[in-house]
Design a protein around this motif. Structure first.
Motif, PDB file in Angstrom:
ATOM      1  N   PRO A  73       0.803  -1.229   0.000  1.00  0.00           N
ATOM      2  CA  PRO A  73       0.000   0.000   0.000  1.00  0.00           C
ATOM      3  C   PRO A  73       0.840   1.287   0.000  1.00  0.00           C
ATOM      4  O   PRO A  73       0.449   2.272  -0.623  1.00  0.00           O
ATOM      5  N   LEU A  74       1.988   1.279   0.684  1.00  0.00           N
ATOM      6  CA  LEU A  74       2.832   2.479   0.690  1.00  0.00           C
ATOM      7  C   LEU A  74       3.340   2.778  -0.712  1.00  0.00           C
ATOM      8  O   LEU A  74       3.278   3.920  -1.181  1.00  0.00           O
ATOM      9  N   ALA A  75       3.844   1.761  -1.408  1.00  0.00           N
ATOM     10  CA  ALA A  75       4.338   1.958  -2.780  1.00  0.00           C
ATOM     11  C   ALA A  75       3.221   2.454  -3.692  1.00  0.00           C
ATOM     12  O   ALA A  75       3.443   3.335  -4.542  1.00  0.00           O
ATOM     13  N   GLU A  76       2.019   1.914  -3.516  1.00  0.00           N
ATOM     14  CA  GLU A  76       0.878   2.342  -4.329  1.00  0.00           C
ATOM     15  C   GLU A  76       0.550   3.819  -4.084  1.00  0.00           C
ATOM     16  O   GLU A  76       0.295   4.564  -5.020  1.00  0.00           O
ATOM     17  N   ARG A  77       0.565   4.225  -2.819  1.00  0.00           N
ATOM     18  CA  ARG A  77       0.261   5.636  -2.511  1.00  0.00           C
ATOM     19  C   ARG A  77       1.355   6.560  -3.020  1.00  0.00           C
ATOM     20  O   ARG A  77       1.073   7.655  -3.498  1.00  0.00           O
ATOM     21  N   ILE A  78       2.605   6.128  -2.896  1.00  0.00           N
ATOM     22  CA  ILE A  78       3.706   6.946  -3.435  1.00  0.00           C
ATOM     23  C   ILE A  78       3.536   7.115  -4.936  1.00  0.00           C
ATOM     24  O   ILE A  78       3.675   8.225  -5.460  1.00  0.00           O
ATOM     25  N   ALA A  79       3.220   6.021  -5.635  1.00  0.00           N
ATOM     26  CA  ALA A  79       3.017   6.103  -7.084  1.00  0.00           C
ATOM     27  C   ALA A  79       1.853   7.036  -7.418  1.00  0.00           C
ATOM     28  O   ALA A  79       1.940   7.848  -8.351  1.00  0.00           O
ATOM     29  N   ARG A  80       0.781   6.963  -6.646  1.00  0.00           N
ATOM     30  CA  ARG A  80      -0.402   7.789  -6.900  1.00  0.00           C
ATOM     31  C   ARG A  80      -0.109   9.272  -6.678  1.00  0.00           C
ATOM     32  O   ARG A  80      -0.558  10.126  -7.434  1.00  0.00           O
ATOM     33  N   HIS A  81       0.666   9.592  -5.638  1.00  0.00           N
ATOM     34  CA  HIS A  81       0.845  10.992  -5.260  1.00  0.00           C
ATOM     35  C   HIS A  81       2.109  11.644  -5.819  1.00  0.00           C
ATOM     36  O   HIS A  81       2.166  12.865  -5.924  1.00  0.00           O
ATOM     37  N   PHE A  82       3.119  10.808  -6.136  1.00  0.00           N
ATOM     38  CA  PHE A  82       4.381  11.377  -6.616  1.00  0.00           C
ATOM     39  C   PHE A  82       4.790  10.862  -7.991  1.00  0.00           C
ATOM     40  O   PHE A  82       5.664  11.451  -8.608  1.00  0.00           O
ATOM     41  N   GLY A  83       4.236   9.761  -8.420  1.00  0.00           N
ATOM     42  CA  GLY A  83       4.631   9.145  -9.687  1.00  0.00           C
ATOM     43  C   GLY A  83       5.454   7.895  -9.443  1.00  0.00           C
ATOM     44  O   GLY A  83       5.140   6.824  -9.933  1.00  0.00           O
ATOM     45  N   ASP A  84       6.517   8.040  -8.656  1.00  0.00           N
ATOM     46  CA  ASP A  84       7.341   6.905  -8.258  1.00  0.00           C
ATOM     47  C   ASP A  84       8.257   7.331  -7.106  1.00  0.00           C
ATOM     48  O   ASP A  84       8.260   8.500  -6.709  1.00  0.00           O
ATOM     49  N   VAL A  85       9.029   6.377  -6.587  1.00  0.00           N
ATOM     50  CA  VAL A  85       9.891   6.646  -5.439  1.00  0.00           C
ATOM     51  C   VAL A  85      10.966   7.673  -5.788  1.00  0.00           C
ATOM     52  O   VAL A  85      11.307   8.530  -4.966  1.00  0.00           O
ATOM     53  N   GLN A  86      11.485   7.614  -6.996  1.00  0.00           N
ATOM     54  CA  GLN A  86      12.512   8.573  -7.399  1.00  0.00           C
ATOM     55  C   GLN A  86      11.973  10.002  -7.364  1.00  0.00           C
ATOM     56  O   GLN A  86      12.640  10.912  -6.892  1.00  0.00           O
TER      57      GLN A  86
END
Length: 192
Positions: A92-105
């Motif tokens: 879920p954390l990775a999914e939210r990061i992708a949703r709000h920022f695009g990706d971890v980078q």
């Protein structure tokens, strides 16, 4: 009940070569301890003497707030780090990061921009707002998102004592080291 200095969740040498034992001795052993000692001096004989550190942060102001918020911020920061290198967020954390920022980078880039823009001393946070969205916020000095409506997920201390021993005045080098140590499991455990 006095506030206690929490033990580090790893040995003082575990974060090397990214953060040295010397930095941890200074940052945890001296700076964090001093905040805890100031809190205990400030609450002695008051109605806050039996309160939790979080309640002291929420129920104080002035120099007691500053010491309590710094003690809380530091205790949270130590949990955000882990000697295990190379992990990435998942679930879920990775999914939210992708949703709000695009990706971890992109999250890292935005977080670093905020950290490099803090003039003087402060903190940079990944927070979750009440609506579930993620955001990056910076706070000056001892301020903390704990006093607002957002849930802190990740903290980066950008006071000089966090990095000067290892990186001198090169905050960007400290941020590169920080990202090698982020405890994504802890960050994920803070999601609401």
């Amino acid at each position: 009940m006095p506030v206690e200095l929490p033990e580090l969740p790893y040995s003082r040498t575990a974060l090397q070569p990214h953060i040295s034992a010397q930095t941890l001795d200074l940052h945890h052993g001296r700076h964090h301890r001093a905040y805890v000692d100031r809190v205990n001096a400030g609450i002695a004989g008051t109605e806050l003497a039996e309160a939790s550190l979080e309640d002291i942060v929420l129920g104080s102001q002035g120099s007691l707030f500053e010491a309590a918020a710094q003690a809380w911020n530091h205790a949270f920061y130590w949990q955000c780090l882990h000697p295990r290198a190379g992990d990435e967020p998942h679930g879920p954390l990775a999914e939210r990061i992708a949703r709000h920022f695009g990706d971890v980078q992109k999250l890292r880039e935005e977080f670093n921009r905020a950290a490099l823009a803090v003039f003087g001393s402060g903190w940079v946070w990944l927070v979750q707002h009440a609506d579930g969205s993620l955001a990056i916020v910076s706070t000056r000095n001892a301020n903390t998102p704990l006093t607002g409506t957002s849930t802190p997920l990740l903290a980066c201390d950008v006071w000089e004592h966090a990095y000067y021993t290892d990186h001198q005045s090169d905050r960007a080098a400290y941020l590169r080291a920080f990202w090698r140590l982020v405890n994504w499991d802890f960050v994920a455990s803070q999601l609401r």
